[in-house]
Motif scaffolding. Structure first.
Motif, PDB file in Angstrom:
ATOM      1  N   PHE A 195       0.870  -1.158   0.000  1.00 56.52           N
ATOM      2  CA  PHE A 195       0.000   0.000   0.000  1.00 56.52           C
ATOM      3  C   PHE A 195       0.916   1.220   0.000  1.00 56.52           C
ATOM      4  CE2 PHE A 195      -2.541  -3.447   1.367  1.00 56.52           C
ATOM      5  CZ  PHE A 195      -3.867  -3.137   1.099  1.00 56.52           C
ATOM      6  N   LEU A 196       0.857   1.995  -1.066  1.00 55.32           N
ATOM      7  CA  LEU A 196       1.768   3.113  -1.249  1.00 55.32           C
ATOM      8  C   LEU A 196       0.998   4.433  -1.249  1.00 55.32           C
ATOM      9  CD1 LEU A 196       4.066   1.791  -4.136  1.00 55.32           C
ATOM     10  CD2 LEU A 196       4.435   1.612  -1.672  1.00 55.32           C
ATOM     11  N   ALA A 197       1.561   5.426  -0.549  1.00 55.55           N
ATOM     12  CA  ALA A 197       1.003   6.772  -0.526  1.00 55.55           C
ATOM     13  C   ALA A 197       1.835   7.642  -1.448  1.00 55.55           C
ATOM     14  CB  ALA A 197       1.020   7.326   0.898  1.00 55.55           C
ATOM     15  N   PRO A 198       1.307   8.038  -2.610  1.00 57.74           N
ATOM     16  CA  PRO A 198       2.088   8.870  -3.536  1.00 57.74           C
ATOM     17  C   PRO A 198       2.548  10.163  -2.867  1.00 57.74           C
ATOM     18  CG  PRO A 198       0.147   8.008  -4.641  1.00 57.74           C
ATOM     19  CD  PRO A 198      -0.004   7.683  -3.183  1.00 57.74           C
ATOM     20  N   ALA A 199       3.837  10.448  -2.966  1.00 61.11           N
ATOM     21  CA  ALA A 199       4.416  11.653  -2.369  1.00 61.11           C
ATOM     22  C   ALA A 199       5.802  11.858  -2.946  1.00 61.11           C
ATOM     23  CB  ALA A 199       4.498  11.531  -0.844  1.00 61.11           C
ATOM     24  N   ALA A 200       6.162  13.118  -3.159  1.00 59.83           N
ATOM     25  CA  ALA A 200       7.481  13.429  -3.717  1.00 59.83           C
ATOM     26  C   ALA A 200       8.598  12.944  -2.811  1.00 59.83           C
ATOM     27  CB  ALA A 200       7.600  14.926  -3.952  1.00 59.83           C
ATOM     28  N   ALA A 201       8.332  12.883  -1.487  1.00 58.26           N
ATOM     29  CA  ALA A 201       9.353  12.466  -0.531  1.00 58.26           C
ATOM     30  C   ALA A 201       9.500  10.946  -0.442  1.00 58.26           C
ATOM     31  CB  ALA A 201       9.024  13.012   0.860  1.00 58.26           C
ATOM     32  N   GLY A 202       8.688  10.205  -1.187  1.00 58.38           N
ATOM     33  CA  GLY A 202       8.712   8.748  -1.094  1.00 58.38           C
ATOM     34  C   GLY A 202      10.011   8.143  -1.592  1.00 58.38           C
ATOM     35  N   GLU A 203      10.394   7.030  -0.993  1.00 63.78           N
ATOM     36  CA  GLU A 203      11.603   6.319  -1.389  1.00 63.78           C
ATOM     37  C   GLU A 203      11.295   5.137  -2.303  1.00 63.78           C
ATOM     38  OE1 GLU A 203      13.634   5.341   2.227  1.00 63.78           O
ATOM     39  OE2 GLU A 203      14.608   7.288   2.318  1.00 63.78           O
ATOM     40  N   ASP A 204      10.015   4.794  -2.444  1.00 61.84           N
ATOM     41  CA  ASP A 204       9.611   3.730  -3.351  1.00 61.84           C
ATOM     42  C   ASP A 204       9.193   4.341  -4.685  1.00 61.84           C
ATOM     43  OD1 ASP A 204       9.597   2.310  -0.824  1.00 61.84           O
ATOM     44  OD2 ASP A 204       8.481   0.746  -1.858  1.00 61.84           O
ATOM     45  N   THR A 205       9.419   3.611  -5.776  1.00 59.70           N
ATOM     46  CA  THR A 205       8.883   4.010  -7.073  1.00 59.70           C
ATOM     47  C   THR A 205       7.889   2.942  -7.514  1.00 59.70           C
ATOM     48  OG1 THR A 205      10.767   2.956  -8.186  1.00 59.70           O
ATOM     49  CG2 THR A 205      10.902   5.325  -7.788  1.00 59.70           C
ATOM     50  N   PHE A 206       6.826   3.384  -8.162  1.00 56.95           N
ATOM     51  CA  PHE A 206       5.814   2.443  -8.610  1.00 56.95           C
ATOM     52  C   PHE A 206       5.332   2.841  -9.989  1.00 56.95           C
ATOM     53  CE2 PHE A 206       3.314   5.877  -7.001  1.00 56.95           C
ATOM     54  CZ  PHE A 206       2.080   5.832  -7.644  1.00 56.95           C
ATOM     55  N   VAL A 207       4.750   1.885 -10.687  1.00 56.83           N
ATOM     56  CA  VAL A 207       4.184   2.151 -12.002  1.00 56.83           C
ATOM     57  C   VAL A 207       2.672   2.068 -11.915  1.00 56.83           C
ATOM     58  CG1 VAL A 207       6.212   1.305 -13.239  1.00 56.83           C
ATOM     59  CG2 VAL A 207       4.335  -0.266 -12.735  1.00 56.83           C
ATOM     60  N   ASP A 208       2.033   2.882 -12.742  1.00 51.52           N
ATOM     61  CA  ASP A 208       0.579   2.940 -12.802  1.00 51.52           C
ATOM     62  C   ASP A 208       0.210   2.932 -14.275  1.00 51.52           C
ATOM     63  OD1 ASP A 208      -1.737   2.988 -11.446  1.00 51.52           O
ATOM     64  OD2 ASP A 208      -1.554   5.020 -10.649  1.00 51.52           O
ATOM     65  N   CYS A 209      -0.746   2.096 -14.653  1.00 53.29           N
ATOM     66  CA  CYS A 209      -1.189   2.077 -16.040  1.00 53.29           C
ATOM     67  C   CYS A 209      -2.392   2.998 -16.202  1.00 53.29           C
ATOM     68  CB  CYS A 209      -1.553   0.664 -16.475  1.00 53.29           C
ATOM     69  SG  CYS A 209      -2.138   0.600 -18.194  1.00 53.29           S
ATOM     70  N   PRO A 210      -2.332   3.953 -17.120  1.00 52.35           N
ATOM     71  CA  PRO A 210      -3.464   4.870 -17.305  1.00 52.35           C
ATOM     72  C   PRO A 210      -4.650   4.233 -18.015  1.00 52.35           C
ATOM     73  CG  PRO A 210      -1.750   5.345 -18.920  1.00 52.35           C
ATOM     74  CD  PRO A 210      -1.202   4.291 -18.015  1.00 52.35           C
ATOM     75  N   GLN A 211      -4.459   3.027 -18.582  1.00 50.62           N
ATOM     76  CA  GLN A 211      -5.527   2.394 -19.348  1.00 50.62           C
ATOM     77  C   GLN A 211      -6.230   1.254 -18.631  1.00 50.62           C
ATOM     78  OE1 GLN A 211      -6.552   3.618 -22.266  1.00 50.62           O
ATOM     79  NE2 GLN A 211      -4.978   5.213 -22.107  1.00 50.62           N
ATOM     80  N   CYS A 212      -5.536   0.624 -17.663  1.00 49.82           N
ATOM     81  CA  CYS A 212      -6.169  -0.471 -16.921  1.00 49.82           C
ATOM     82  C   CYS A 212      -5.821  -0.309 -15.444  1.00 49.82           C
ATOM     83  CB  CYS A 212      -5.718  -1.839 -17.448  1.00 49.82           C
ATOM     84  SG  CYS A 212      -4.004  -2.289 -17.087  1.00 49.82           S
ATOM     85  N   ASP A 213      -6.170  -1.287 -14.622  1.00 50.99           N
ATOM     86  CA  ASP A 213      -5.959  -1.136 -13.177  1.00 50.99           C
ATOM     87  C   ASP A 213      -4.619  -1.699 -12.708  1.00 50.99           C
ATOM     88  OD1 ASP A 213      -6.456  -3.821 -13.532  1.00 50.99           O
ATOM     89  OD2 ASP A 213      -8.020  -3.969 -11.996  1.00 50.99           O
ATOM     90  N   TYR A 214      -3.701  -1.939 -13.632  1.00 48.36           N
ATOM     91  CA  TYR A 214      -2.404  -2.491 -13.242  1.00 48.36           C
ATOM     92  C   TYR A 214      -1.580  -1.448 -12.495  1.00 48.36           C
ATOM     93  CZ  TYR A 214       2.278  -4.515 -13.504  1.00 48.36           C
ATOM     94  OH  TYR A 214       3.516  -5.003 -13.188  1.00 48.36           O
ATOM     95  N   ALA A 215      -1.022  -1.858 -11.368  1.00 44.98           N
ATOM     96  CA  ALA A 215      -0.091  -1.023 -10.600  1.00 44.98           C
ATOM     97  C   ALA A 215       0.868  -1.958  -9.890  1.00 44.98           C
ATOM     98  CB  ALA A 215      -0.830  -0.154  -9.584  1.00 44.98           C
ATOM     99  N   ALA A 216       2.135  -1.555  -9.807  1.00 46.11           N
ATOM    100  CA  ALA A 216       3.134  -2.424  -9.181  1.00 46.11           C
ATOM    101  C   ALA A 216       4.321  -1.605  -8.721  1.00 46.11           C
ATOM    102  CB  ALA A 216       3.614  -3.509 -10.154  1.00 46.11           C
TER     103      ALA A 216
END
Length: 564
Positions: free
Chosen positions: A214-235
């Protein structure tokens, strides 16, 4: 009735300037607003207002964990070495563990996480399938000896965490416990007011068959994640796997050696031959638990060593050294190719069967063309280990992926029987035979959630807490002398009697300007100002987040605030 907290008697010192070492907004504002103070590198004191916020987060977590049948316990933070030695994590954690000895020389650690101890607790308490399923949880201080603690309470050496563990006799039961936790987490983070994403993750050293963050998007975050704008894929970027189809090798000619002097890098090779870097095959040599291994990726991509380490955990991954090359004359630095290689070969999925490459010929100043995967070399194992780039195709639908930064606020694992196998956790099954228990592990960073909320909700004036976790519902400001202070205290008491949590600024000798600035900085959702209209029984209500202001008679203001 709710407690009325008076600033005149509260240990609260706000600061006008940012701490010199602070880089993130949460670090700056939590210190400036008097919520926390640094005790040592990565070690923080929670002051009265900060403790209220921390406790409010814990309360929400407890309520939702109890709602799915979780039972709260409290395990020790000081733990014996032996269980962690049995699981292998005494060595795997390396320098992250705080280790100590008692006066008799027995070795202990300060708990970074408690899978081993929970497993042993259930083994002691549960003997039959009738005792299961069970979900146990605790909210406790954890310890990790971070090499570079930073970002305030976001990355400390001591932190508050909720860790829970499920114990079931079947895989179907584990899946249900996992579902219950996943749904509880969505309710927890929604109540806290966090913007979050649920993403696929790598289990790493934790092991198990399923893992989500469970990731909270924030500029200060140390994790990077991908989000697909066309489907519900996120990782998490460490969990992204490329979707690549095999190629037909029949159209490629035989292997051809090329004279390529002074081209030990991909850039030099591509320039020399006049080809794009994507036509070349990069072979990075690493050591995996001391064994030299080659990692093959397209020449225009970089190996993500963090991603590689997560895939191979708990194995230790390190780059080879000049001394390693000196001991292995068959490995020609800058000219390594997979054909005829005498070490293990791991490749990215983009190095698919049937693809042809320009790569090292295992001779100095020499490369080879038309080196075909599956024909001229074999891959021992495929792992997606390249650094993900914006626009890479979504593994699910093929659309270009977007990349963002985030703070990890929760992680859930289906551990399976890893720890049950280690400690022999069996119960007597329905058929009268022992059944090996299967486990799940589920964490929430409680103190980290406070920082994540500060990162996501602050503005240019200070903190803007969601009501659920704010240190008070209403911040009453007496902006004047005796009359205003008297009315402010009267309003505060009436609100408190109605169950509204109140912080009242009744400080004498503090200018209205300073009080207003502090109210903005502290970030309580509603600010009630008792100012020039006090003589007429009129006060001002201000919404901290939107800045909307409204003047109201005292009675109407009280009615509105007690109805919230």
């Amino acid at each position: 009735m709710a407690h009325v907290q008076r600033m005149s008697t509260t240990m609260l010192k706000t600061l006008r300037d940012d701490p010199a070492d602070a880089e993130t907004a949460s670090h700056k504002l939590l210190v400036r607003a008097g919520y926390v103070r640094r005790s040592a590198a990565g070690i923080w004191t929670w002051l009265p207002l900060g403790k209220k916020v921390l406790d409010n987060v814990s309360r929400v977590v407890r309520e939702e964990m109890d709602a799915i049948g979780g039972q709260e316990v409290l395990l020790p933070a000081l733990l014996p070495k032996e269980p962690y030695e049995a699981s292998g994590r005494w060595g795997e954690y390396g320098d992250l563990l705080f280790r100590l000895k008692d006066r008799k020389g027995a070795e202990y650690l300060l708990g970074p996480t408690h899978e081993e101890i929970f497993t042993l607790t259930v083994k002691d308490q549960c003997t039959s399938y009738k005792d299961l399923p069970v979900i146990l949880y605790q909210i406790q201080t954890k310890y990790r000896d971070e090499a570079r603690p930073r970002s305030g309470v976001l990355r400390g050496r001591e932190f508050q965490m909720k860790d829970s563990y499920s114990f079931d006799t079947t895989d179907e039961g584990l899946a249900e416990s996992y579902r219950l936790h996943r749904e509880a987490y969505t309710r927890i983070f929604a109540r806290l007011g966090l913007d979050y994403r649920i993403v696929s993750a790598v289990s790493g050293a934790m092991g198990g068959s399923a893992s989500e963050e469970f990731l909270a998007p924030a500029a200060a975050g140390e994790d990077t994640f991908v989000d697909c704008p066309q489907c519900d894929y996120a990782a998490n970027t460490e969990a992204v796997t490329a979707r690549v189809e095999p190629s037909d090798p029949s159209g490629h000619g035989p292997v051809e050696e090329l004279d390529t002097p002074d081209t030990p890098t991909i850039e030099a090779l591509a320039d020399h031959l006049g080809v794009p870097a994507s036509a070349t095959l990069k072979n990075l040599l690493v050591k995996i638990d001391g064994e030299i291994t080659a990692i093959g990726v397209p020449g225009d991509r970089e190996v993500d060593l963090g991603k590689l380490g997560e895939h191979l955990a708990p194995a230790v991954v390190e780059l080879v050294t000049a001394e390693d090359f000196a001991d292995r004359p068959d490995l020609v630095r800058g000219y390594v190719g997979p054909q005829g290689l005498t070490v293990r070969y791991i490749a990215d999925p983009r190095v698919a069967p049937g693809t042809a490459w320009i790569t090292g010929a295992n001779k100095a100043d020499t490369h080879a063309r038309n080196v075909v995967c599956g024909r001229d070399f074999k891959v021992d194992r495929y792992l997606d280990v390249v650094v993900v780039r914006p626009g890479d195709p979504c593994p699910r639908c093929g659309a270009g992926l977007e990349i963002g930064r985030a703070i990890e606020i929760g992680h859930i694992f289906q551990l399976g029987r890893k720890y049950a196998d280690t400690f022999g956790l069996d119960v007597l099954g329905q058929q009268g035979k022992p059944v090996r228990v299967t486990m799940g592990s589920y964490g929430i960073g409680v103190s980290r959630a406070v920082a994540a909320l500060a990162e996501q909700t602050h503005d240019g004036a200070g903190l803007c807490w969601p009501r659920e976790i704010a240190p008070a519902d209403v911040h009453v400001v007496a902006a004047g002398k005796a009359l205003q202070t008297e009315l402010a205290l009267d309003i505060a008491e009436k609100l408190g009697a109605s169950g509204v949590r109140v912080l009242v600024d009744d400080r004498a000798g503090v200018s209205p300007g300073v009080k207003f600035t502090d109210a903005e900085l502290i970030g309580v959702p509603t600010i009630l100002v008792v100012g020039r209209g006090a003589a007429e029984g009129v006060v001002e209500l201000k919404d901290r987040r939107t800045g909307a202001r409204e003047e109201l008679p005292v009675a109407e203001a009280l009615a509105r605030l007690t109805a919230v």
